[in-house]
Design a protein around this motif. Sequence first.
Motif, PDB file in Angstrom:
ATOM      1  N   CYS A 147       3.936  -3.999   9.231  1.00  0.00           N
ATOM      2  CA  CYS A 147       3.217  -3.235   8.214  1.00  0.00           C
ATOM      3  C   CYS A 147       2.014  -2.612   8.895  1.00  0.00           C
ATOM      4  O   CYS A 147       1.282  -3.295   9.609  1.00  0.00           O
ATOM      5  CB  CYS A 147       2.768  -4.144   7.072  1.00  0.00           C
ATOM      6  SG  CYS A 147       1.739  -3.280   5.848  1.00  0.00           S
ATOM      7  N   ARG A 148       1.810  -1.333   8.703  1.00  0.00           N
ATOM      8  CA  ARG A 148       0.676  -0.655   9.338  1.00  0.00           C
ATOM      9  C   ARG A 148      -0.498  -0.476   8.372  1.00  0.00           C
ATOM     10  O   ARG A 148      -1.552  -0.046   8.781  1.00  0.00           O
ATOM     11  CB  ARG A 148       1.152   0.707   9.859  1.00  0.00           C
ATOM     12  CG  ARG A 148       0.213   1.409  10.812  1.00  0.00           C
ATOM     13  CD  ARG A 148      -0.146   0.613  12.041  1.00  0.00           C
ATOM     14  NE  ARG A 148      -0.583   1.461  13.144  1.00  0.00           N
ATOM     15  CZ  ARG A 148      -1.205   1.020  14.223  1.00  0.00           C
ATOM     16  NH1 ARG A 148      -1.463  -0.271  14.344  1.00  0.00           N
ATOM     17  NH2 ARG A 148      -1.568   1.852  15.193  1.00  0.00           N
ATOM     18  N   CYS A 149      -0.283  -0.811   7.087  1.00  0.00           N
ATOM     19  CA  CYS A 149      -1.321  -0.506   6.087  1.00  0.00           C
ATOM     20  C   CYS A 149      -2.160  -1.708   5.676  1.00  0.00           C
ATOM     21  O   CYS A 149      -3.362  -1.585   5.493  1.00  0.00           O
ATOM     22  CB  CYS A 149      -0.692   0.040   4.815  1.00  0.00           C
ATOM     23  SG  CYS A 149       0.290   1.529   4.999  1.00  0.00           S
ATOM     24  N   ILE A 207       5.015   3.530   9.475  1.00  0.00           N
ATOM     25  CA  ILE A 207       6.384   3.015   9.518  1.00  0.00           C
ATOM     26  C   ILE A 207       7.387   4.073   9.058  1.00  0.00           C
ATOM     27  O   ILE A 207       8.565   4.020   9.387  1.00  0.00           O
ATOM     28  CB  ILE A 207       6.491   1.719   8.685  1.00  0.00           C
ATOM     29  CG1 ILE A 207       5.484   0.676   9.201  1.00  0.00           C
ATOM     30  CG2 ILE A 207       7.906   1.135   8.736  1.00  0.00           C
ATOM     31  CD1 ILE A 207       5.631   0.282  10.646  1.00  0.00           C
ATOM     32  N   GLN A 232       0.861  -1.195   0.000  1.00  0.00           N
ATOM     33  CA  GLN A 232       0.000   0.000   0.000  1.00  0.00           C
ATOM     34  C   GLN A 232       0.892   1.237   0.000  1.00  0.00           C
ATOM     35  O   GLN A 232       1.290   1.707  -1.058  1.00  0.00           O
ATOM     36  CB  GLN A 232      -0.993  -0.054   1.160  1.00  0.00           C
ATOM     37  CG  GLN A 232      -2.067  -1.120   0.932  1.00  0.00           C
ATOM     38  CD  GLN A 232      -3.215  -1.053   1.925  1.00  0.00           C
ATOM     39  OE1 GLN A 232      -3.452  -0.055   2.583  1.00  0.00           O
ATOM     40  NE2 GLN A 232      -3.951  -2.153   2.025  1.00  0.00           N
ATOM     41  N   CYS A 233       1.263   1.746   1.172  1.00  0.00           N
ATOM     42  CA  CYS A 233       2.182   2.898   1.127  1.00  0.00           C
ATOM     43  C   CYS A 233       3.543   2.470   0.615  1.00  0.00           C
ATOM     44  O   CYS A 233       4.277   3.268   0.053  1.00  0.00           O
ATOM     45  CB  CYS A 233       2.289   3.553   2.497  1.00  0.00           C
ATOM     46  SG  CYS A 233       3.422   2.741   3.644  1.00  0.00           S
ATOM     47  N   GLY A 234       3.920   1.219   0.837  1.00  0.00           N
ATOM     48  CA  GLY A 234       5.150   0.679   0.283  1.00  0.00           C
ATOM     49  C   GLY A 234       6.378   0.826   1.158  1.00  0.00           C
ATOM     50  O   GLY A 234       7.441   0.322   0.808  1.00  0.00           O
ATOM     51  N   ILE A 235       6.251   1.482   2.312  1.00  0.00           N
ATOM     52  CA  ILE A 235       7.465   1.737   3.095  1.00  0.00           C
ATOM     53  C   ILE A 235       7.988   0.447   3.732  1.00  0.00           C
ATOM     54  O   ILE A 235       9.190   0.284   3.936  1.00  0.00           O
ATOM     55  CB  ILE A 235       7.207   2.825   4.172  1.00  0.00           C
ATOM     56  CG1 ILE A 235       8.517   3.390   4.716  1.00  0.00           C
ATOM     57  CG2 ILE A 235       6.351   2.311   5.317  1.00  0.00           C
ATOM     58  CD1 ILE A 235       9.186   4.387   3.833  1.00  0.00           C
ATOM     59  N   CYS A 236       7.104  -0.501   4.020  1.00  0.00           N
ATOM     60  CA  CYS A 236       7.548  -1.772   4.590  1.00  0.00           C
ATOM     61  C   CYS A 236       7.904  -2.780   3.505  1.00  0.00           C
ATOM     62  O   CYS A 236       8.456  -3.849   3.809  1.00  0.00           O
ATOM     63  CB  CYS A 236       6.457  -2.374   5.468  1.00  0.00           C
ATOM     64  SG  CYS A 236       5.069  -3.031   4.511  1.00  0.00           S
TER      65      CYS A 236
HETATM   66  S1  FES Z   1       2.364  -0.938   3.048  1.00  0.00           S
HETATM   67 FE1  FES Z   1       2.472   0.760   4.424  1.00  0.00          FE
HETATM   68  S2  FES Z   1       3.527  -0.054   6.096  1.00  0.00           S
HETATM   69 FE2  FES Z   1       3.224  -1.777   4.837  1.00  0.00          FE
END
Ligand code: FES
Length: 970
Positions: A145-147, A406, A109-113
Amino acid sequence: MTPPDGPEPAASIELAFTLNGRAVVARTAPIRRLADLLRDALGLTGTKVGCNAGDCGACTVLLDGRQVCACLVPAAQVAGRGVVTIEGLAADGALDALQAAFHRHGAAQCGICTPGMLMAARDLLSRTPRPDAAQVEDALGGVLCRCTGYRKIVEAVLDAAGAVTTIPPTPTLPLAAAAEGASAFGWGGGSGDVSGETLPPAHSSLSPLEGEGGEGRSSSGVVGRRVPKVDGVQKLTGAEIYGADRAPADCLWLRAVRSPHAHARFAIGDLGPLRASFPGLTLVLTASDIAGANRFGIFAEHRDQPALAEHHVRYRGEAVLALVGDAATIAAIRDADLPIAWQALPALDTIDAALAAGAPALHDATPDNVLTRGRVVSGSIDAAWGEVAAVAEGNFETSFIEHAYIEPEAGWARRVGDRIELTVCTQSPYMQRDELAHVIGLAPEQVRVIPSATGGGFGGKLDLTLHPLIATAAWMLNRPVRCVFSRPESMAASTKRHPARVWAKLGAARDGTLVALDFRGDFNTGSYASWGPTVANRVPVHATGPYRVPHVRALTRAIYTHNPPAGAFRGFGVPQAAIAQEQLLDEVALQLGIDPLDIRLKNALRAGDTTATGQRLEASVGLAACLEALRPHWRRARAEAERHNRDGHGTARRGAGLACMWYGIGNTALANPSSMRVGLKPNGRVTLYNGAVDIGQGSNTIMTQICADSLGVPMDRIDLVIGDTDLTLDAGKTSASRQTFVSGRATMLAARELHARLLRLANAGADARLALADGVAVIGDGPRARRVALADLETDARGDVLSGEATFDPPTKPLDANGQGVPYATYGFAAQMAEVAVDPLLGTVKVLHIVAAHDVGRAINPQQVEGQIHGGIAQGLGLALMEEYLPGRTENLHDYLIPTIGDVPPITAILIEDADPLGPFGAKGIGEPALIPTAPAILNAIHHATGARLRKVPATPDRVRAAILALGKK
Ligand code: FES
Ligand code: FES
């Protein structure tokens, strides 16, 4: 670069190792973190840093083929060994099988993890080519992962391993078949946790576009399809640039110095000795340097928060000055080096303390410490109790919740002439532009905000944080300045979910018809206003839950205390209210001997009903369909749990619980506009100037899908310009689940406007079809086709030959003194069911399965809708069972627990499409609705399992155990 966390050791070594298959030699300090070496010295910013403490796993890389946290590995340890980072997974920007599976399943999703997840999965698959789900969960258990709620990540890894090859198709079934179809996808039915359903209600056979189809747009048919993210590839390859990933080489670093006290006065002494001791210290910013109001807030009438405190701090973590210089210098300066004299003062750290007689005021404007009151009153509440046969009443309490995105706050600023430019992670570029201008004394046009990719927000990246500090420093020094919050700093300084204290009383007639609700909610809004007024005003509107209740009194207060500011967090207080209201509804049902699903169905709002604010709901009220879709799951789960408990399988008790929700999309009874522009270039490509920032929820893809179908062109002909306040129109904030509904409709209207202009240019009728090719528009009007050579047309300042612009502001009406009016143009509805196992001896709760039925109007992209549902459920699970922020005690990700991959159970998502007449293609929002029912469903399931009613969350093992023990004392 990563934030400096200590002085760089002077000694360095020459380090030879293999990096992504190539031999490299680097000169570095031997104890430098590998993550820093990779990111800062070698420029491989695909490896992310979320905590620098081994807690989040975002920095996971392979060392000799095994996953390690690069933030914990000293550089010297990689000498002569092999390191693989996300950049080494696939060649030339192509995706390998694992990355492609993540892309297909919407696992980023956000991709940071995502880089960390991919590296951990790569390690697993190299050793265990055919893992099962439990092995995937074990191997990825160190990456947070928070998303996503993790389930799509598990699906993707299994898919890449060949264990799962396809996602089950999403059937579109008539409502009569919903129950049957739903059970076919049920948990335990063989489809695991990858199920999904799309069920149209009986009365929504036409989407608004079809109903309004006189404009004759040709459709490329991407709305409603599981299109992978348009920005997915860069998230999966490490190419996405987040706030901490890139800045000019000559950037100075800024670090805020923050209060160690919850309440104190302070004085800053002579800074001369500090400057003399640290030649690399370029500037020390104090409040006197902030050239504007040095006050910000979400609402102009509640601008009470300083960028830098002025002699007085109101929460632990409030910034009092900022150090600007080279990275090593500002990291080396310790608290003892700073000439700050503190006078600690008694802190009003609870609601009771702040409301006590004689309590001092946190702010002069609010002598009683009550920031705002909210009120919705309808019917005759006091007289109504004579009509009820069952009454449930109780007190409920929730805790501070940390957003725990994250990606910590990060960005940089530079001065360009008489303007200031910020590149930051954000979910509200325009609002931050205007507020920043006010704080630092510039006109809004002098400020440009350029969003970087944003690694999660959930409401926490709406408010200003580092912005005034880096902007002021860059302005004063005429040199770029950057800042990256450390994890503890992010958790200490940022806003939180409001802790709530709710008393409520609910009454129903003998047949289960709800009669009356009396509700009082106090919300701990912390030290500054932030979104406190929004919470206090939104909760009374939603206090009844999604039910008809004729007699209502819902009163709320937001109360200042000496705590971190409580702000916006996915739901704006509605999740807290639902914990009380949905548990009381179960108690009423129990008293009356009515099934919890039946009592909800009996009272569910339907089209034509009037809410407690006097609003008549005209359409798109899909709660009954959600409940009917849950029914077969509910019957099975209740029967299984009761059989389990009756047959005495071990000590664990099983239970199943339900909860519903409604959620008003967008701002509460306030203007809520979004403006979009769609332009056509001479080469035949379309540009969507999209001011709606994507913080992981997928709006870049959703807007592109809407634009494509509204214009009648394929998605790959559309380029995106995102969020930049100089280049896009104001699409408002990414909050309140508004972007799909509000900005989506603005996108649709803008695309239609462009379409109409093209047809007019060709003198074509409204039914003409449009096709774009390189440099030419082909308009098919009946048997004839007209070609328009786009290069022959004049271009505007953006280089477009034609464009369409549109603004959509959902129609609402202000609320009067009794909360009567039209607070929202539309609402999302949902019902969720949780199945749990409770160990009555330990008090531990394991969530086994969630079924979530959501009326989303129309799923523009079912995969992304499911992703939001999964992610919301994970956060709702955290709210119910484990998350509790305690200032000064849980400012890191090992003391503050969020759900891991092992905590989130299989999820069956059911999509109900009850089209909204205003929504683009009928769509409403899903971000917040996904979270709201989860916690009360879990709490009701715990009650079903044990008979214990949890009135304070999180329901940690000690609280669950205490509640069970208390049963024996009754
Ligand atoms: S996709 Fe956003 S923290 Fe995993
Ligand atoms: S940054 Fe290394 S584990 Fe969080």
